[in-house]
Enzyme design. Structure first.
Site, PDB file in Angstrom:
ATOM      1  N   CYS A   1      68.275 110.151 -83.428  1.00 57.31           N
ATOM      2  CA  CYS A   1      67.576 110.873 -82.348  1.00 57.31           C
ATOM      3  C   CYS A   1      67.681 112.376 -82.547  1.00 57.31           C
ATOM      4  O   CYS A   1      67.926 113.133 -81.592  1.00 57.31           O
ATOM      5  CB  CYS A   1      68.128 110.493 -80.973  1.00 57.31           C
ATOM      6  SG  CYS A   1      67.810 108.795 -80.527  1.00 57.31           S
TER       7      CYS A   1
ATOM      8  N   LYS B   1      79.569 106.740 -73.632  1.00 57.66           N
ATOM      9  CA  LYS B   1      80.286 107.306 -74.788  1.00 57.66           C
ATOM     10  C   LYS B   1      81.723 107.664 -74.408  1.00 57.66           C
ATOM     11  O   LYS B   1      82.569 107.890 -75.264  1.00 57.66           O
ATOM     12  CB  LYS B   1      79.572 108.554 -75.313  1.00 57.66           C
ATOM     13  CG  LYS B   1      78.167 108.263 -75.831  1.00 57.66           C
ATOM     14  CD  LYS B   1      77.547 109.502 -76.414  1.00 57.66           C
ATOM     15  CE  LYS B   1      76.040 109.453 -76.457  1.00 57.66           C
ATOM     16  NZ  LYS B   1      75.451 108.534 -77.402  1.00 57.66           N
TER      17      LYS B   1
ATOM     18  N   GLN C   1      78.688 114.485 -76.403  1.00 55.20           N
ATOM     19  CA  GLN C   1      79.675 114.195 -77.449  1.00 55.20           C
ATOM     20  C   GLN C   1      80.951 115.004 -77.229  1.00 55.20           C
ATOM     21  O   GLN C   1      82.050 114.479 -77.411  1.00 55.20           O
ATOM     22  CB  GLN C   1      79.097 114.515 -78.838  1.00 55.20           C
ATOM     23  CG  GLN C   1      77.865 113.704 -79.218  1.00 55.20           C
ATOM     24  CD  GLN C   1      78.164 112.253 -79.569  1.00 55.20           C
ATOM     25  OE1 GLN C   1      79.306 111.886 -79.870  1.00 55.20           O
ATOM     26  NE2 GLN C   1      77.149 111.410 -79.530  1.00 55.20           N
TER      27      GLN C   1
ATOM     28  N   ASP D   1      74.641 120.314 -73.411  1.00 55.94           N
ATOM     29  CA  ASP D   1      74.664 118.868 -73.596  1.00 55.94           C
ATOM     30  C   ASP D   1      76.090 118.505 -74.037  1.00 55.94           C
ATOM     31  O   ASP D   1      76.483 118.749 -75.170  1.00 55.94           O
ATOM     32  CB  ASP D   1      73.634 118.479 -74.665  1.00 55.94           C
ATOM     33  CG  ASP D   1      73.640 116.981 -74.948  1.00 55.94           C
ATOM     34  OD1 ASP D   1      74.583 116.284 -74.498  1.00 55.94           O
ATOM     35  OD2 ASP D   1      72.724 116.504 -75.639  1.00 55.94           O
TER      36      ASP D   1
HETATM   37  N1  PLP Z   1      72.876 114.081 -76.380  1.00 53.62           N
HETATM   38  C1  PLP Z   1      73.666 113.714 -77.390  1.00 53.62           C
HETATM   39  C2  PLP Z   1      74.343 114.771 -78.219  1.00 53.62           C
HETATM   40  C3  PLP Z   1      73.869 112.365 -77.665  1.00 53.62           C
HETATM   41  O1  PLP Z   1      74.656 112.012 -78.692  1.00 53.62           O
HETATM   42  C4  PLP Z   1      73.222 111.402 -76.851  1.00 53.62           C
HETATM   43  C5  PLP Z   1      73.369 109.961 -77.143  1.00 53.62           C
HETATM   44  O2  PLP Z   1      73.316 109.534 -78.276  1.00 53.62           O
HETATM   45  C6  PLP Z   1      72.425 111.839 -75.798  1.00 53.62           C
HETATM   46  C7  PLP Z   1      72.274 113.188 -75.595  1.00 53.62           C
HETATM   47  C8  PLP Z   1      71.715 110.880 -74.889  1.00 53.62           C
HETATM   48  O3  PLP Z   1      72.586 110.148 -74.128  1.00 53.62           O
HETATM   49  P1  PLP Z   1      72.063 108.941 -73.233  1.00 53.62           P
HETATM   50  O4  PLP Z   1      71.151 108.133 -74.126  1.00 53.62           O
HETATM   51  O5  PLP Z   1      73.269 108.205 -72.858  1.00 53.62           O
HETATM   52  O6  PLP Z   1      71.339 109.520 -72.081  1.00 53.62           O
END
Ligand code: PLP
Length: 406
Positions: free
Chosen positions: A364, A225, A202, A199
């Site tokens: 989250c 982001k 960030q 992932d």
């Molecule tokens: N993974 C990480 C580490 C995140 O910080 C985020 C968003 O806050 C996501 C996944 C999810 O991203 P998105 O909501 O743009 O799909």
């Protein structure tokens, strides 16, 4: 020379006031602001170059297709991927991880098979795997971080068993800022025949990333982001993995032929891009990534590391404030709680009155909150346009919050 004031001038929103105070935007972990070049590109795409892509034979459709497809190459360059056909464009990380969960993991994982996750994953990298747990009996194995928020790559490697099919791990925690040594994990996983999904939501914002060098199988990013439009993004998927996958979402563009009793798929990456895509969003993302590459990812990282060190020193000076995540290799992301203070939401409301935008809540990251033994934190997350002066404004506002609650 990195001139933060020149960069700030590129972001129109940064000169506005909030609650009568200059905006201090420290909610970049949630979503970053957009430079004028991106805003202009979006306007131009709608005002002068808009049509659906991949479909028409007319001038505007070809122009829009060229611009939209141009972003695929820009993303590949940004991520250090040689073959742009390994880039699937989508609405962001959530879509990317679900594509892997439904398209790769679900058809090949059986009851008892294992997925390894770190305890600091975002829900986007947890919930799709819960679907597999609930519906297919797949086992999720969790790897903890230590008291500083460090994730030992060896602990992840040690969790691999003959049943492990996938490791899904963040490269940079959205809560603690911890940078994870995903290369060591990828090297070991490859030897054991285990796939790795990183992932990069960030990490790609704060540090140079070279996916080919990392050697992961999947790498997800999210455009909003990365100073790009919301609902833009991409996932890198290794060719060999794509060949093992079934399509996730069905519709136009992802097919070759459709008949009453037969359907055939387009080649990847189109096979994973059903329906009319976020045409203008992706065009905007391409411009955002070029903007970042022009500033230079090394320069951005160096600026943010200075900010991190300054913010760390200033926040360490507040003995009534606890920063979660103190490991050395971390980004300028600070989650904290205050002694004797009200809920994180109350603190963020006070900061907001001073023009300081931070995030409050679980970010989250439910399993991480459980691990830390807190229900919520405040999070100040910095970006390429933030300054040391803004750190001072944050600290002044925190002192006010502390005085109010003490
Ligand atoms: N993974 C990480 C580490 C995140 O910080 C985020 C968003 O806050 C996501 C996944 C999810 O991203 P998105 O909501 O743009 O799909």
């Amino acid at each position: 020379m990195y001139d933060v004031e020149t960069i700030r001038a590129d972001f129109p929103i940064l000169s506005r006031e909030v609650n009568g105070k200059p905006l201090v935007y420290l909610d970049n972990g949630a979503s970053a602001q957009k430079p004028k070049v991106v805003i202009d590109a979006i306007t131009q795409a709608y005002a002068e170059e808009y049509a659906n892509v991949h479909r028409g034979l007319h001038y505007l459709s070809n122009l829009a297709t060229e611009k939209y497809e141009g972003t695929r190459g820009i993303i590949a360059k940004f991520l250090g991927v040689k073959d742009e056909d390994e880039i699937v464009m989508n609405t962001g990380t959530t879509m990317g991880i679900n594509t892997v969960a439904y398209g790769w993991a679900m058809p090949r994982m059986q009851a008892g098979d294992e997925i390894i996750l770190s305890v600091m994953e975002h829900h986007a990298n947890i919930v799709p795997w819960h679907f597999l747990r609930e519906r297919h009996g797949v086992v999720i194995k969790w790897v903890d971080v230590d008291s500083t928020g460090y994730l030992d790559p060896q602990a992840v490697i040690d969790a691999i068993t003959p049943k492990t099919k996938l490791i899904a791990v963040t490269q940079l925690s959205n809560v603690l800022g911890t940078v994870v040594d995903v290369k060591t994990i990828c090297d070991a996983a490859r030897e054991k025949g285990v796939a790795v999904l990183v992932d990069g939501s960030q990490a790609a914002v704060h540090m140079p990333v070279n996916v080919d060098e990392l050697g992961c199988d999947f790498y997800a990013i999210t455009g909003h982001k990365l100073y790009g439009p919301s609902a833009s993004g991409a996932i890198f998927m290794k060719k060999e993995r794509m060949a093992e996958m079934v399509p996730f979402i069905g519709g136009g563009d992802m097919i070759r032929e459709v008949h009453k009793d037969e359907v055939t798929w387009n080649d990847p990456p189109m096979m994973f891009e059903a329906g009319t895509p976020g045409i203008v969003q992706q065009i905007g993302l391409g411009v955002a990534l070029e903007y970042m590459m022009n500033v230079g990812m090394d320069n951005i990282a160096a600026h943010e590391q200075k900010l991190r060190d300054y913010a760390r020193a200033r926040l360490d000076g507040l003995n009534w404030l606890q920063v979660q995540g103190t490991t050395a290799d971390k980004a300028a992301i600070f989650s904290f709680t205050l002694d004797g203070a009200g809920h994180a939401h109350d603190i963020s409301t006070i900061l907001d009155k001073k023009g300081v935008a931070v995030r409050a809540g679980h970010h989250c990251a439910g399993p991480l909150m459980d691990h830390l033994g807190v229900t919520a934190t405040c999070r100040a997350s910095f970006a390429m346009y933030n300054t040391e002066k803004e750190v001072d404004v944050l600290v002044d506002a925190l002192e006010l919050a502390h005085d109010l609650f003490a």
